[in-house]
Design a protein around this motif. Sequence first.
Motif, short mmCIF file in Angstrom:
data_model
loop_
_atom_site.label_atom_id
_atom_site.label_comp_id
_atom_site.label_asym_id
_atom_site.label_seq_id
_atom_site.Cartn_x
_atom_site.Cartn_y
_atom_site.Cartn_z
N MET A 61 -27.85 -32.27 99.48
CA MET A 61 -27.39 -32.67 98.15
C MET A 61 -26.63 -31.54 97.47
SD MET A 61 -27.12 -34.98 95.85
CE MET A 61 -28.31 -36.25 96.20
N VAL A 62 -27.10 -30.31 97.62
CA VAL A 62 -26.40 -29.16 97.04
C VAL A 62 -25.02 -29.03 97.68
CG1 VAL A 62 -26.40 -26.65 96.75
CG2 VAL A 62 -28.54 -27.94 96.46
N TYR A 63 -24.94 -29.19 98.99
CA TYR A 63 -23.66 -29.14 99.70
C TYR A 63 -22.69 -30.17 99.14
CZ TYR A 63 -20.26 -29.98 103.42
OH TYR A 63 -19.10 -30.16 104.13
N HIS A 98 -34.04 -23.14 105.92
CA HIS A 98 -33.65 -23.12 104.51
C HIS A 98 -32.90 -21.83 104.14
CE1 HIS A 98 -35.11 -26.95 103.15
NE2 HIS A 98 -36.14 -26.78 103.96
N LYS A 99 -33.31 -20.70 104.68
CA LYS A 99 -32.56 -19.47 104.41
C LYS A 99 -31.13 -19.60 104.90
CE LYS A 99 -36.50 -16.38 104.84
NZ LYS A 99 -37.13 -15.36 105.69
N ASN A 100 -30.96 -20.14 106.12
CA ASN A 100 -29.61 -20.31 106.67
C ASN A 100 -28.79 -21.31 105.88
OD1 ASN A 100 -30.14 -18.44 108.69
ND2 ASN A 100 -30.65 -19.99 110.22
N LYS A 101 -29.40 -22.41 105.49
CA LYS A 101 -28.66 -23.42 104.72
C LYS A 101 -28.21 -22.86 103.37
CE LYS A 101 -28.29 -26.91 107.38
NZ LYS A 101 -26.96 -27.33 107.83
N LEU A 102 -29.11 -22.18 102.68
CA LEU A 102 -28.75 -21.60 101.38
C LEU A 102 -27.66 -20.54 101.55
CD1 LEU A 102 -32.26 -21.45 99.71
CD2 LEU A 102 -30.27 -22.70 98.84
N ARG A 103 -27.79 -19.71 102.58
CA ARG A 103 -26.76 -18.70 102.85
C ARG A 103 -25.41 -19.37 103.12
NH1 ARG A 103 -27.74 -16.84 108.06
NH2 ARG A 103 -26.29 -18.49 108.56
N ASP A 104 -25.42 -20.43 103.93
CA ASP A 104 -24.18 -21.14 104.25
C ASP A 104 -23.55 -21.78 103.01
OD1 ASP A 104 -24.64 -20.42 106.88
OD2 ASP A 104 -25.30 -22.43 107.51
#
Length: 150
Positions: free
Chosen positions: A53-55, A101-107
Amino acid sequence: FNESNFHADMEVFFQVLKDGDFGFVHQVLTFSRSREESLTSFSRTVNSYLPGMVYHLLKYGPEYLTREELSGRLALQMKRYYTYLCESVLQRRGPEFWTFHKNKLRDLGLPLSYSRLGGVIVMRLLDLLLNPKRAVEALLRRGARSGSAG
């Protein structure tokens, strides 16, 4: 089709919406059946819907929302995301979950903020301490869920 996005079907929807109109169909056209080892099963396990959703907000929000609407929706979604991550800390989720989640937020260009997460955890713990009835109810619900899952 963006294979790096677990929710690429929604991304395609936003792309098509730019140049077309949609109407309501009075019939179920699809359904999902979860299987072990499926992307849907993985998405539910790690809740990939939140970073998805953030993306979509970051990528398509500027096209469909005013600046104020986008800012408000993004703030609300990030609040939901960090609330979920807080609950995940309390549930002691494993390393695969946190790596995802760390990777998704970083991306997304929004690296995991440990101070923000810590603040949410402190507020949650204070809420549990200051509202013992709610804390007991939450424990009972969690126990009922784990009992029905077995």
